[in-house]
Scaffold this active site. Structure first.
Site, PDB file in Angstrom:
ATOM      1  N   GLY A 154       0.844  -1.189   0.000  1.00 53.23           N
ATOM      2  CA  GLY A 154       0.000   0.000   0.000  1.00 53.23           C
ATOM      3  C   GLY A 154       0.877   1.235   0.000  1.00 53.23           C
ATOM      4  CB  ALA A 155       1.614   3.876  -2.052  1.00 56.72           C
ATOM      5  CB  SER A 157       0.170  11.563   1.482  1.00 58.73           C
ATOM      6  OG  SER A 157      -0.045  11.447   2.882  1.00 58.73           O
ATOM      7  CB  VAL A 161       2.943  -0.598   3.884  1.00 55.68           C
ATOM      8  CG1 VAL A 161       3.060  -1.894   4.694  1.00 55.68           C
ATOM      9  CG2 VAL A 161       2.600   0.566   4.809  1.00 55.68           C
ATOM     10  CE  LYS A 175       3.228   5.087   7.779  1.00 58.05           C
ATOM     11  NZ  LYS A 175       2.207   5.561   8.736  1.00 58.05           N
ATOM     12  CG  ASP A 307      -5.466   9.981   8.712  1.00 61.53           C
ATOM     13  OD1 ASP A 307      -6.468  10.412   8.100  1.00 61.53           O
ATOM     14  OD2 ASP A 307      -4.369   9.812   8.167  1.00 61.53           O
TER      15      ASP A 307
END
Length: 504
Positions: A154-155, A157, A161, A175, A307
């Site tokens: 996963g990417a 901003s 990861v 990460k 978040d």
């Protein structure tokens, strides 16, 4: 005069040529240059500003033609802003994601366009990732991991990861911060501040300095992955009594300010109802449990994960218990609520649930809303003023009310901006968190359920009861329910630094 012009042009040519030679020789990415990033942001701001200044000059205000044109201007401006965020990446994408969550403030054309930034984060090359690991951990990937997936799992901003396997067989998620974000973030925020001030000078109703101030305060915290690891451990201990909550364990020996290695936990995004249906996960149970843990974070502990966008909240069937679990990721951004603020917030929500308007006014004013307290109550609950007056727990949420709220939001942008500049800074992240949670409930079609109000009411009552109780004893030391011994609030690295204890 001609001679001077010749000298200036010759000097400019020489500077340009030598600069180009230097940049080419150093293989510098033009996107890394502050002047390029500033120029791109300034140009986009200028184009959007010019569009708003000129688009409506031949259209009568309030007509159908005016509203149709305004929607088009909003949409193309939002697309330009999205393209700017994607081009400048890093901090720009982070702020763009925040704007995409402001359903109570921005027109729908902006929020729907900017929401895609959650799934369009940039990726660093595998060579850049290897370099960060080499610099921070002092070893090559092959020396640290039995296997390492080069394609990111996963990417985001600020980081991406990767999945890996340790030599003892444990599967981990690593990460890794994008290598240029740390260096660019402070300059990017300065650029945003300059441009926001310029737009505010042209459009006095545009008052978004609060957003820049929040970015200034929060970005250094989000860029420190050791801080994120400490937050993860603190909330795991704090909410350990919730069997449905999973916080991945941190591997401190493989973590630095730019690298966070944690236990790998996979699942579907919390807004993916198809995934839940496929895996036999009850959406109402997930929505209720999400409300339970956030109500406790806000009202009981005053330590809030801020978040909760769908990429950071996963769901799955636990491999061992076969029960539904919520996996909470990305612990870089937490809001710590001051005790007085938290208790006023409890009292305000109690008043909103019951429809006690004198208390709604009293505690809204105590939180800085002033005469804008009716607007504050509507923004906080995303309910109409009629629903607030009746008590939000007694009036069901309807589609027509949601439309009314969205239409009114676009009409009251100046007042909402004024309100956001008045309220305490800690309220801003709470509003963002509320919006993200409501967005999840809306997607899962569980927002009309009363369970969220029941959870809030219970937590408010518990918080107030704790406050009125006497100080309690723990291990022979008197401490209030609002406090924990300082050592218990420290992560292993901080304990090691403070007390000289060994890191487990």
């Amino acid at each position: 005069m001609a001679g001077r012009l010749l000298k200036v042009s010759t000097l400019a040519t020489a500077v340009f040529a030598s600069s180009r030679f230097y940049l080419c020789n150093r293989q510098v990415d033009l996107n890394d240059l502050s002047i390029i990033r500033f120029g791109r942001a300034a140009a986009t701001t200028a184009v959007i500003t010019y569009d708003y200044l000129t688009a409506f000059k031949d259209v009568e205000y309030g007509t159908d033609e005016y509203w149709a044109l305004k929607s088009k201007v909003h949409l193309r401006s939002a697309e330009r802003l999205r393209d700017l965020c994607c081009a400048n990446r890093g901090t720009f994408i982070k702020v763009g994601q925040h704007l995409g969550a402001l359903d109570y403030l921005l027109p729908e054309e902006y929020t729907s366009t900017l929401k895609v930034l959650h799934s369009q984060a940039p990726q660093s090359s595998i060579e850049e990732i290897k370099q960060v690991i080499r610099e921070d951990l002092g070893k090559e990937i092959s020396d640290l991991f039995l296997s390492f997936e080069e394609n990111p799992h996963g990417a985001a901003s600020l980081a991406q990861v990767h999945k890996a396997v340790l030599y003892d067989g444990r599967i981990v998620a690593i990460k890794v911060q994008h290598p240029k974000v740390q260096r660019q973030s402070s300059k990017d925020i300065l650029v945003m501040e300059v441009l926001v001030r310029a737009v505010h000078w042209l459009f006095p109703d545009f008052a978004f300095m609060w957003l820049v101030e929040e970015a200034k305060k929060n970005m250094p915290l989000e860029l420190d992955f050791l801080n994120e690891g400490c937050n993860a451990e603190r909330v795991a201990t704090m909410l350990a009594h919730f069997p449905f909550l999973k916080i991945p364990m941190i591997h401190w020996d493989l973590s630095t300010k730019r690298i966070l290695t944690m236990e790998f936990a996979d699942g579907g995004q919390v807004n993916d109802s198809d995934y839940m249906k496929k895996h036999g996960i009850n959406v109402n149970e997930i929505s209720e449990n999400l409300g339970k843990m956030y109500s406790e974070m806000i009202f009981i502990h005053g330590f809030v994960h801020c978040d909760p966008h769908p990429g950071n909240v996963l769901v799955r069937k636990c491999p061992q218990s076969k029960k539904s679990e919520i996996i909470l990721l990305d612990h870089g951004l937490y809001q710590i609520l001051e005790p007085g603020f938290r208790l006023d917030y409890c009292r305000l929500w109690q008043a909103l649930i019951k429809g006690n308007m004198s208390s709604v006014e009293r505690y809204s004013r105590r939180m800085g809303a002033g005469d804008l307290y009716p607007l504050f109550a509507c923004v906080l609950t995303t309910r109409s003023w009629a629903a607030v007056n009746a008590g939000i727990s007694s009036v069901p949420i309807t589609h027509s009310e949601d439309i009314e709220i969205r239409n009114n939001a676009s009409l009251y942008i100046p007042q909402i901006s004024d309100l956001l500049n008045r309220v305490p800074r800690q309220m801003l992240l709470l509003l963002k968190t509320n919006d993200l949670l409501r967005g999840i409930e809306t997607t899962l079609q569980t927002r009309a359920s009363s369970s969220s109000f029941i959870n809030i009411a219970r937590c408010c009552i518990r918080a107030m009861a704790r406050t009125t109780s006497s100080a309690k004893s723990r291990d022979g030391i008197l401490w209030s329910p609002n406090q924990t011994p300082s050592a218990l609030r420290l992560c292993p690295l901080q304990i090691h630094k403070t007390h000289g204890w060994a890191i487990p």
